[in-house]
Design a protein around this motif. Structure first.
Motif, mmCIF file in Angstrom:
data_model
loop_
_atom_site.group_PDB
_atom_site.id
_atom_site.type_symbol
_atom_site.label_atom_id
_atom_site.label_comp_id
_atom_site.label_asym_id
_atom_site.label_seq_id
_atom_site.Cartn_x
_atom_site.Cartn_y
_atom_site.Cartn_z
ATOM 1 N N UNK A 126 50.510 59.916 32.423
ATOM 2 C CA UNK A 126 51.733 59.628 31.661
ATOM 3 C C UNK A 126 51.882 58.130 31.455
ATOM 4 N N UNK A 127 51.627 57.362 32.504
ATOM 5 C CA UNK A 127 51.671 55.903 32.366
ATOM 6 C C UNK A 127 50.589 55.427 31.418
ATOM 7 N N UNK A 128 49.438 56.080 31.470
ATOM 8 C CA UNK A 128 48.331 55.709 30.575
ATOM 9 C C UNK A 128 48.719 55.901 29.114
ATOM 10 N N UNK A 129 49.453 56.976 28.824
ATOM 11 C CA UNK A 129 49.889 57.228 27.445
ATOM 12 C C UNK A 129 50.769 56.091 26.929
ATOM 13 N N UNK A 130 51.477 55.421 27.831
ATOM 14 C CA UNK A 130 52.309 54.273 27.460
ATOM 15 C C UNK A 130 51.621 52.945 27.756
ATOM 16 N N UNK A 131 50.295 53.004 27.861
ATOM 17 C CA UNK A 131 49.439 51.822 28.006
ATOM 18 C C UNK A 131 49.690 51.044 29.302
ATOM 19 N N UNK A 161 62.812 55.254 21.837
ATOM 20 C CA UNK A 161 62.750 55.362 20.369
ATOM 21 C C UNK A 161 61.942 56.584 19.957
ATOM 22 N N UNK A 162 60.877 56.883 20.705
ATOM 23 C CA UNK A 162 60.071 58.067 20.379
ATOM 24 C C UNK A 162 60.880 59.353 20.551
ATOM 25 N N UNK A 216 55.035 61.385 11.047
ATOM 26 C CA UNK A 216 54.296 60.121 11.071
ATOM 27 C C UNK A 216 53.477 60.009 12.363
ATOM 28 N N UNK A 217 52.223 59.525 12.215
ATOM 29 C CA UNK A 217 51.422 59.323 13.422
ATOM 30 C C UNK A 217 51.794 57.997 14.082
ATOM 31 N N UNK A 218 51.280 57.779 15.282
ATOM 32 C CA UNK A 218 51.713 56.635 16.096
ATOM 33 C C UNK A 218 51.276 55.288 15.524
ATOM 34 N N UNK A 219 50.299 55.281 14.601
ATOM 35 C CA UNK A 219 49.823 54.015 14.041
ATOM 36 C C UNK A 219 50.472 53.668 12.711
ATOM 37 N N UNK A 239 56.591 54.693 11.226
ATOM 38 C CA UNK A 239 57.009 55.320 12.468
ATOM 39 C C UNK A 239 57.185 54.314 13.587
ATOM 40 N N UNK A 240 56.782 54.717 14.803
ATOM 41 C CA UNK A 240 57.015 53.893 15.985
ATOM 42 C C UNK A 240 56.310 52.541 15.902
ATOM 43 N N UNK A 241 55.163 52.506 15.194
ATOM 44 C CA UNK A 241 54.431 51.244 15.085
ATOM 45 C C UNK A 241 55.231 50.184 14.344
ATOM 46 N N UNK A 242 56.094 50.601 13.445
ATOM 47 C CA UNK A 242 56.941 49.652 12.736
ATOM 48 C C UNK A 242 57.859 48.897 13.685
ATOM 49 N N UNK A 243 58.428 49.607 14.660
ATOM 50 C CA UNK A 243 59.274 48.949 15.667
ATOM 51 C C UNK A 243 58.454 47.979 16.508
#
Length: 555
Positions: A119-124, A163-164, A175-178, A182-186
């Motif tokens: 889970x932490x890995x998913x959030x880098x 935000x997600x 929208x995909x994560x890139x 979507x989230x990449x804009x933030x």
């Protein structure tokens, strides 16, 4: 800009938004835009290196590598330092070589190790075993590393997950994560807002001090007033060591005349404003003029941020140019191509500015002539304007599927930047809901934090994070922040055990880690070009996914 990438972006491929790569215009373009960054930061070199005492970790590591062979501290200590540097250089190089065997596919290898769980890995949030960033963490001040970690926790630990959770409300759930819709804009624009807030605050502060000093010198005849960009009348800090005093004197003595920097910048700007529209008709002369007016400010921001964290955020400023110029030009007038061209102009200016200040730091620590460093940088930049396009041209001609998804060289960032340019022609209004509001908040926050740091003074400012350092993980992720903090922890424990030894050999260890890992990229690239691929893919799966894989393989 090519038709190959344009076809993959899903846009209507108007002729004015496509430009076929050609060796001639690429070399000409680079010669027109690559030298402006060098002239833009020359007047501010004293501020970066002496007044702000910025670290520039890679420049410091390079200087230490050079000084280790010519140290004045005694032959015995020098041999020990070189031996230490060699040991950790070898370790770092061999560690990079060892890791290579396990990177046969995407998401493979130690760099994808889920240290704190999946889970932490998913959030880098993970330790990627990068010797480079551990070394950088040992060189950077503790405040920088802590600031980066605070920014990582604030963004990837708190903001982005929240935000997600708004997916489908604040931005489309499809929208995909890139995607910047979507989230990449933030991620991208909040980081840009913080960087601009921090950089502009310091630029205005320096400009204010300069104007006040000029007023005292000119109107009050106060010879004691010091211009931040000057080389004379610089106060001497009696606490400086003998070596630092010599470095300071040489750095300030061998000056580059201010008129050379100003004349060079204006002359090249005029030439490129005239010529660039002939290469890119969509890039109007007044677009270029506006870019060149603001470029010195952004070059300062980038050089300042690079000095703090060793990160050049040229691509971030390039994205800003894409959106502004693309929206200004509009889709009907080749806004996509104009945005991409403006991105190239901006990235060249701000990246060469940070490169030069990095080299000034190396020259300062090695007692090299700043004037010689500047001339050498000009020669090196001119060589790069020929060599880099030539290497690209070899790939472009040798691999006809270059840039296509699924090919040996898909050039993924080409499609990313193309999509950014398409979004840019729609303007900032195409960004997700509340993104601009958050940008305003974080821009103001960066200014306020810097103001508080200045008001409290040095005694308490060392406990307040730096907004510029905090902003970097907003976009890139948390992994390198953890690496850098590991480097800080190693140095901290070492200093507690034996401070004298840590002071003497800490920079040698850090430099060895950085240089060894960096040198490994050369044989790694040669292996890739030769078609030699790693034999093993090491991936980490959850128990549930692993069971499905076992079931699939068993069937």
């Amino acid at each position: 800009m090519s038709e190959v990438v344009a076809k993959q972006s899903g846009e209507d491929n108007f002729a004015q938004n496509i430009k076929i790569p050609s060796l001639g215009w690429i070399i000409g373009f680079l010669f027109l835009v690559s030298f402006l960054g060098l002239f833009s930061v020359v007047p501010l070199r004293k501020i970066m290196i002496i007044d702000f005492k910025l670290t520039y970790p890679s420049g410091t590591a390079t200087a230490y590598l050079i000084n280790s062979f010519h140290t004045p501290q005694g032959a015995k200590l020098a041999k020990k330092q070189v031996r230490t540097l060699g040991k950790f250089f070898s370790f770092s190089f061999l560690w990079g070589f060892f890791q290579w065997f396990f990177t046969a596919g995407d998401g493979c290898g130690f760099v994808q190790f889920p240290t704190f769980g999946l889970k932490a890995y998913e959030n880098r949030f993970y330790f990627d075993f990068s010797a480079t960033y551990v070394g950088v963490g040992m060189i950077c001040p503790y405040l920088i590393n802590v600031s980066v970690l605070v920014g990582a926790i604030l963004s990837w630990g708190i903001m982005w997950p929240l935000i997600e959770n708004r997916k489908g409300d604040w931005y489309s759930a499809t929208e995909n994560s890139s995607s910047l819709h979507g989230i990449q804009g933030y991620r991208v624009f909040i980081a840009i807002a913080m960087i601009l807030g921090d950089g502009l605050y310091n630029f205005v502060k320096v400009l204010g001090r300069t104007l006040i000093a000029m007023y005292h010198q000119i109107y009050k005849k106060d010879a004691g007033a010091v211009l931040p960009v000057g080389v004379n009348n610089s106060p001497v800090n009696s606490a400086l060591s003998y070596d630092d005093e010599r470095r300071r004197q040489l750095f300030l003595k061998d000056q580059i005349p201010l008129w050379v920097a100003i004349t060079g910048y204006i002359t090249i700007s005029i030439i490129s404003i005239i010529v660039l529209p002939h290469i890119f008709p969509q890039l109007k002369w007044y677009y270029i003029l506006v870019i060149y007016i603001f470029a010195p400010i952004l070059a300062f921001c980038n050089a300042y941020g690079c000095g703090l964290t060793d990160w050049s955020l040229a691509s971030t400023y390039g994205k800003l140019a894409i959106f502004i110029v693309g929206a200004w030009a509009g889709a009907a007038h080749g806004g996509v191509l104009a945005g991409l061209a403006a991105c190239g102009v901006m990235m060249n200016i701000v990246s060469t500015a940070s490169d030069l200040t990095q080299d000034f730091k190396t020259g300062y620590l090695t007692l090299a002539s700043p004037r010689s460093m500047f001339v050498s940088q000009i020669i090196g930049t001119a060589m790069g304007c020929i060599i880099s396009p030539s290497v690209f041209w070899l790939f472009y001609k040798a691999f006809h599927d270059l840039g296509e998804q699924g090919s040996e060289y898909p050039a993924p960032y080409a499609l990313v930047y193309r999509n950014m340019a398409i979004l840019g022609v729609e303007g900032f209004g195409a960004l997700p809901k509340h993104c601009l509001t958050l940008c305003y908040v974080f821009f103001a926050g960066a200014v306020v934090i810097n103001g508080i740091r200045d008001l409290l003074g040095k005694k308490w400012a060392r406990f307040i994070p730096l907004p510029m350092a905090m902003a970097i993980p907003f976009y890139l992720g948390s992994y390198f922040a953890i690496d850098m903090c590991v480097g800080s922890l190693i140095l901290f424990v070492w200093e507690k055990l034996n401070k004298a030894k840590a002071d003497a050999f800490g920079p040698a260890v850090a430099s060895g880690l950085i240089c060894g890992d960096g040198i490994w990229t050369l044989p790694s690239a040669i292996l890739a070009l030769a078609g030699v691929n790693p034999p093993i893919c090491m991936k980490f799966l959850s128990r549930k996914v692993n069971s499905k894989v076992d079931t699939f393989l068993g069937s």
